[in-house]
Motif scaffolding. Structure first.
Motif, PDB file in Angstrom:
ATOM      1  N   ASP A 149       0.672  -1.428   0.068  1.00 46.82           N
ATOM      2  CA  ASP A 149       0.192   0.039   0.062  1.00 46.82           C
ATOM      3  C   ASP A 149       0.956   0.830   0.027  1.00 46.82           C
ATOM      4  O   ASP A 149       0.065   2.139  -0.580  1.00 46.82           O
ATOM      5  N   THR A 150       2.084   0.870   0.617  1.00 47.01           N
ATOM      6  CA  THR A 150       2.995   2.740   0.948  1.00 47.01           C
ATOM      7  C   THR A 150       3.724   2.524  -0.039  1.00 47.01           C
ATOM      8  O   THR A 150       3.333   3.865  -0.970  1.00 47.01           O
ATOM      9  N   ILE A 151       3.769   1.181  -1.182  1.00 50.57           N
ATOM     10  CA  ILE A 151       4.680   1.356  -2.369  1.00 50.57           C
ATOM     11  C   ILE A 151       3.661   2.550  -3.178  1.00 50.57           C
ATOM     12  O   ILE A 151       4.346   2.975  -4.295  1.00 50.57           O
ATOM     13  N   LYS A 152       2.705   1.695  -3.422  1.00 53.21           N
ATOM     14  CA  LYS A 152       1.595   1.530  -4.511  1.00 53.21           C
ATOM     15  C   LYS A 152       1.034   3.715  -4.512  1.00 53.21           C
ATOM     16  O   LYS A 152       0.785   4.387  -5.046  1.00 53.21           O
ATOM     17  N   ARG A 153       1.117   3.768  -3.046  1.00 52.48           N
ATOM     18  CA  ARG A 153       0.038   5.503  -2.569  1.00 52.48           C
ATOM     19  C   ARG A 153       1.454   6.469  -2.810  1.00 52.48           C
ATOM     20  O   ARG A 153       1.622   7.496  -3.852  1.00 52.48           O
ATOM     21  N   ARG A 154       2.529   5.865  -2.297  1.00 51.07           N
ATOM     22  CA  ARG A 154       3.547   6.868  -2.228  1.00 51.07           C
ATOM     23  C   ARG A 154       4.681   6.978  -3.314  1.00 51.07           C
ATOM     24  O   ARG A 154       4.728   8.611  -3.398  1.00 51.07           O
ATOM     25  N   TYR A 155       4.071   6.306  -4.015  1.00 49.15           N
ATOM     26  CA  TYR A 155       5.504   5.835  -4.968  1.00 49.15           C
ATOM     27  C   TYR A 155       4.983   5.958  -6.973  1.00 49.15           C
ATOM     28  O   TYR A 155       5.147   6.390  -7.926  1.00 49.15           O
ATOM     29  N   GLU A 156       4.261   4.460  -6.852  1.00 49.99           N
ATOM     30  CA  GLU A 156       3.289   4.033  -8.124  1.00 49.99           C
ATOM     31  C   GLU A 156       2.800   5.176  -8.825  1.00 49.99           C
ATOM     32  O   GLU A 156       2.232   5.901  -9.434  1.00 49.99           O
ATOM     33  N   ALA A 157       1.286   6.304  -7.443  1.00 49.69           N
ATOM     34  CA  ALA A 157       0.479   7.057  -8.297  1.00 49.69           C
ATOM     35  C   ALA A 157       0.905   8.494  -8.012  1.00 49.69           C
ATOM     36  O   ALA A 157       0.703   8.687  -9.187  1.00 49.69           O
ATOM     37  N   PRO A 158       1.783   8.716  -7.865  1.00 49.92           N
ATOM     38  CA  PRO A 158       2.294   9.819  -8.218  1.00 49.92           C
ATOM     39  C   PRO A 158       3.409   9.941  -9.292  1.00 49.92           C
ATOM     40  O   PRO A 158       3.000  10.494 -10.519  1.00 49.92           O
ATOM     41  N   LEU A 159       3.710   8.536  -9.400  1.00 55.62           N
ATOM     42  CA  LEU A 159       4.266   8.316 -11.412  1.00 55.62           C
ATOM     43  C   LEU A 159       3.492   8.807 -12.482  1.00 55.62           C
ATOM     44  O   LEU A 159       3.539   8.973 -12.764  1.00 55.62           O
ATOM     45  N   ARG A 160       2.509   7.471 -11.597  1.00 57.56           N
ATOM     46  CA  ARG A 160       1.473   7.688 -12.701  1.00 57.56           C
ATOM     47  C   ARG A 160       0.475   8.472 -13.217  1.00 57.56           C
ATOM     48  O   ARG A 160       0.439   9.469 -14.466  1.00 57.56           O
ATOM     49  N   GLU A 161       0.233   9.690 -11.949  1.00 55.40           N
ATOM     50  CA  GLU A 161      -0.160  11.450 -12.770  1.00 55.40           C
ATOM     51  C   GLU A 161       0.880  12.228 -13.529  1.00 55.40           C
ATOM     52  O   GLU A 161       0.459  12.621 -14.254  1.00 55.40           O
ATOM     53  N   ALA A 162       2.285  11.668 -12.708  1.00 51.35           N
ATOM     54  CA  ALA A 162       3.467  12.742 -13.590  1.00 51.35           C
ATOM     55  C   ALA A 162       3.337  12.045 -14.753  1.00 51.35           C
ATOM     56  O   ALA A 162       3.518  13.674 -16.218  1.00 51.35           O
ATOM     57  N   PHE A 163       3.567  11.042 -14.753  1.00 47.53           N
ATOM     58  CA  PHE A 163       3.925  10.603 -16.575  1.00 47.53           C
ATOM     59  C   PHE A 163       2.382  10.145 -17.204  1.00 47.53           C
ATOM     60  O   PHE A 163       1.921   9.950 -18.214  1.00 47.53           O
ATOM     61  N   ALA A 164       1.295  10.710 -16.829  1.00 46.10           N
ATOM     62  CA  ALA A 164       0.115  10.316 -17.519  1.00 46.10           C
ATOM     63  C   ALA A 164      -0.541   8.812 -17.552  1.00 46.10           C
ATOM     64  O   ALA A 164      -0.658   8.919 -18.661  1.00 46.10           O
ATOM     65  N   CYS A 165      -0.060   7.773 -17.117  1.00 50.05           N
ATOM     66  CA  CYS A 165      -0.157   7.084 -17.879  1.00 50.05           C
ATOM     67  C   CYS A 165      -1.136   5.807 -16.507  1.00 50.05           C
ATOM     68  O   CYS A 165      -1.223   5.654 -15.458  1.00 50.05           O
TER      69      CYS A 165
END
Length: 165
Positions: A149-165
């Motif tokens: 949950d931490t990896i998905k919330r703190r890193y994956e979700a912002p990466l998806r937002e930053a790269f719009a993927c």
């Protein structure tokens, strides 16, 4: 393709290279600036073949927020890992954890794996691009779901937002 894009195919990367060049220069002189600019323009052009499917950064502010989060997490995790390693080793609970990924871009998944590896106490082992799972080794993990949950919330979700993927 415009003339400007042909000259500067990766403007953000070029600016970062120029900034790094000037930061490492013994003195910032016009000659250092020109040499740094030449290097900053040449490197992206020379390495373009290594980045055929590079996604575009859609939201730079989201990327900056993520960078701040990662830097803060690195500092905090350094102290946490040091405290655990100096303490009794029998209290450590190493674990392998599978993190299911929502993103489907190999480049962005690699960035996520790098972020996980940069954060002390965790190392990304592999990215399964068939099942889209990131395999992570944690030095001390008593709750694998919390780590996921931490990896998905703190890193994956912002990466998806930053790269719009």
């Amino acid at each position: 393709m415009s003339v400007l894009h042909a000259l500067v195919p990766a403007p953000v990367l070029s600016l970062m290279i120029l900034g790094l060049w000037l930061a490492l220069a013994p003195q910032i002189t016009p000659g250092q600036f020109v040499l740094g600019a030449v290097v900053a323009l040449a490197i992206p052009r020379l390495t373009a073949a290594f980045w055929p499917d590079r996604p575009r950064l859609a939201r730079p502010l989201a990327a900056l927020r993520l960078a701040g989060t990662v830097l803060a997490d690195i500092v905090v995790a350094n102290f946490a890992v040091a405290r655990r390693v100096v303490g009794p080793l029998h209290r450590l609970h190493p674990a392998f954890v599978e993190v299911p990924l929502d993103l489907r871009d190999g480049f962005v998944a690699t960035i996520l794996g790098s972020i996980v590896s940069l954060t002390p106490g965790t190392v990304s082992i592999e990215i399964d691009r068939e099942r889209w799972i990131l395999f992570v080794h944690a030095l001390d993990d008593t709750d694998p779901q919390q780590l996921v949950d931490t990896i998905k919330r703190r890193y994956e979700a912002p990466l998806r937002e930053a790269f719009a993927c």
